[in-house]
Design an enzyme around this catalytic site. Sequence first.
Site, mmCIF file in Angstrom:
data_model
loop_
_atom_site.group_PDB
_atom_site.id
_atom_site.type_symbol
_atom_site.label_atom_id
_atom_site.label_comp_id
_atom_site.label_asym_id
_atom_site.label_seq_id
_atom_site.Cartn_x
_atom_site.Cartn_y
_atom_site.Cartn_z
ATOM 1 N N ASP A 13 76.102 -79.747 41.087
ATOM 2 C CA ASP A 13 74.798 -79.927 40.447
ATOM 3 C C ASP A 13 74.523 -81.376 40.077
ATOM 4 O O ASP A 13 73.869 -81.664 39.080
ATOM 5 C CB ASP A 13 74.691 -79.022 39.194
ATOM 6 C CG ASP A 13 75.114 -77.600 39.503
ATOM 7 O OD1 ASP A 13 74.571 -77.033 40.473
ATOM 8 O OD2 ASP A 13 75.988 -77.053 38.818
ATOM 9 N N LYS A 16 72.512 -83.527 44.643
ATOM 10 C CA LYS A 16 72.757 -83.885 46.043
ATOM 11 C C LYS A 16 71.530 -83.615 46.900
ATOM 12 O O LYS A 16 71.226 -84.374 47.816
ATOM 13 C CB LYS A 16 73.952 -83.098 46.598
ATOM 14 C CG LYS A 16 75.259 -83.451 45.928
ATOM 15 C CD LYS A 16 76.426 -82.671 46.488
ATOM 16 C CE LYS A 16 76.456 -81.211 46.062
ATOM 17 N NZ LYS A 16 76.691 -80.977 44.633
ATOM 18 N N GLY A 40 73.078 -74.527 45.185
ATOM 19 C CA GLY A 40 71.653 -74.481 44.896
ATOM 20 C C GLY A 40 71.150 -75.903 44.910
ATOM 21 O O GLY A 40 71.390 -76.660 43.985
ATOM 22 N N HIS A 41 70.538 -76.309 46.009
ATOM 23 C CA HIS A 41 70.083 -77.689 46.144
ATOM 24 C C HIS A 41 68.575 -77.747 45.938
ATOM 25 O O HIS A 41 67.813 -77.187 46.708
ATOM 26 C CB HIS A 41 70.474 -78.233 47.529
ATOM 27 C CG HIS A 41 71.961 -78.383 47.684
ATOM 28 N ND1 HIS A 41 72.574 -78.602 48.877
ATOM 29 C CD2 HIS A 41 72.954 -78.346 46.755
ATOM 30 C CE1 HIS A 41 73.890 -78.696 48.679
ATOM 31 N NE2 HIS A 41 74.123 -78.540 47.402
ATOM 32 N N GLN A 223 78.749 -77.966 46.333
ATOM 33 C CA GLN A 223 79.715 -78.032 45.229
ATOM 34 C C GLN A 223 80.188 -79.485 45.031
ATOM 35 O O GLN A 223 79.397 -80.382 45.226
ATOM 36 C CB GLN A 223 80.899 -77.081 45.457
ATOM 37 C CG GLN A 223 80.522 -75.613 45.362
ATOM 38 C CD GLN A 223 79.938 -75.069 46.636
ATOM 39 O OE1 GLN A 223 80.465 -75.278 47.705
ATOM 40 N NE2 GLN A 223 78.838 -74.346 46.534
HETATM 41 P P1 IMP Z 1 82.384 -69.360 43.806
HETATM 42 O O1 IMP Z 1 82.143 -70.577 44.633
HETATM 43 O O2 IMP Z 1 81.191 -68.456 43.701
HETATM 44 O O3 IMP Z 1 83.645 -68.643 44.192
HETATM 45 O O4 IMP Z 1 82.643 -69.858 42.286
HETATM 46 C C1 IMP Z 1 83.797 -70.625 41.921
HETATM 47 C C2 IMP Z 1 83.449 -71.673 40.876
HETATM 48 O O5 IMP Z 1 82.649 -72.703 41.469
HETATM 49 C C3 IMP Z 1 82.621 -71.141 39.700
HETATM 50 O O6 IMP Z 1 82.999 -71.869 38.538
HETATM 51 C C4 IMP Z 1 81.190 -71.511 40.079
HETATM 52 O O7 IMP Z 1 80.350 -71.617 38.950
HETATM 53 C C5 IMP Z 1 81.418 -72.844 40.754
HETATM 54 N N1 IMP Z 1 80.383 -73.177 41.741
HETATM 55 C C6 IMP Z 1 80.254 -72.687 42.984
HETATM 56 N N2 IMP Z 1 79.205 -73.248 43.609
HETATM 57 C C7 IMP Z 1 78.679 -74.136 42.763
HETATM 58 C C8 IMP Z 1 77.595 -75.070 42.859
HETATM 59 O O8 IMP Z 1 76.916 -75.206 43.872
HETATM 60 N N3 IMP Z 1 77.354 -75.820 41.754
HETATM 61 C C9 IMP Z 1 78.121 -75.726 40.630
HETATM 62 N N4 IMP Z 1 79.144 -74.892 40.502
HETATM 63 C C10 IMP Z 1 79.429 -74.092 41.563
#
Ligand code: IMP
Length: 427
Positions: A13, A16, A40-41, A223
Amino acid sequence: MPGIVIVGAQWGDEGKGKAVDALGGRVDYCVRYSGGNNAGHTVVVGDETFTMHLLPSGILNPGCTCVIGNGVVIDLDVLAAELDALRARGVDVAHPLISAAAHIIAPYHLVLDKVTERFAGNQRIGTTGRGIGPAYSDKINRMGIRVQDLLDADALAAKVEAALDAKNQLLAKVYNRAAIRADVVTEALLAHAERLRPYIVDAARVLNDALDQGKVVLLEGAQAHHLDIDFGTYPYVTSSNPTAGGACTGTGAGPTRIDRVVGIVKAYTTRVGEGPLPTELTDADGERLRAQGGEYGATTGRPRRCGWFDALPVAQAAMVGGFTDVFLTKLDVLTGWAEIPVCVAYDVDGRRVDRWPMTEREVEAATPVYERLPGWTQDISGARRFDELPVNCRAYVHRVEQLIGARISGIGVGPGRDQSVIINPLL
Ligand code: IMP
């Protein structure tokens, strides 16, 4: 001509989407290389806000070919819905190219993500619940379903059946859930086959051909460094490699084809989900950062945990990613504080630590050591040149640059497409 990697330097977040979009029409190919629709971009164009979860952010630029690389896991329903939603809003979207080697998030991955998180109780990761971890687990366990399987219905059916054999035992006997029917899953996946057939390509070849022809190829990370399965705050991480190395393994563009690695760094710190966050603020300043920065998850709507800028994780990300440039985002959110603390070291059990610690335990025990920089009150959202920023604001940028050891080439001063101060143009 450049292969450029964009990578988040904190916990995601960082903005990007805006940084990718800001490169605008100059990018020929925009490629997602890791993650799935856990991302979520958000991109603001004029009065309109677009949030992409799976499609590369470049999709909003006509003339940019979008590619979903082999390192991504794809929920086919989400892909179809995202394309349809953009078209319904009148965005001229060409279809994306999809790597035949990318893995599919099947409906049972979503079920498993939710039940395992619930089962974990206090040990939960706080995942986005989108089936990301279970899909990558199947990939590593060599029982994944790949995009190319959509081209062969019989092979697909056999693979789904094999994947569900063990999972149904687990669902019924451990999680007390109903078994999932393989034929129903196969049918749901095949429903997308005809539409997607023309999109499926050998993406590694497409991208290498493009680079050979001197095209600009942007490899867009989702991420961030500290959510990386190898380098992040394990186990509170996602299940892929968002770091710059993942851009190579997730697309098939070799390391020698990467010219620039751009770290995206938010001017303060946020995180969603569980896991350590040394500079987290649970007081009024944290609330104020969340309110001024609009810090709510673009995917899940969860309020993000907020804190002051922490130089240690970013310096680590710059080192591992080999950042050639940094884009510092959301600097405008810091306007209005008399003093802005910046974390320059940690206190771990009474010992001063100047670099990102080696062990999970030290990160958990870290207390920030702050340096307090003077703030500014002037509105900076209209600044377009570095010398238009207030003197204290410029000093903040210089100090951050010094602490992270990578040059700052651009600064975000507002959500709009044009609200940036460019110091060293990327293209
Ligand atoms: P998962 O990717 O859904 O397995 O989540 C694993 C961890 O990564 C959790 O703490 C999510 O909140 C975090 N996470 C996954 N994708 C994002 C992102 O795009 N932005 C921020 N945190 C993320």
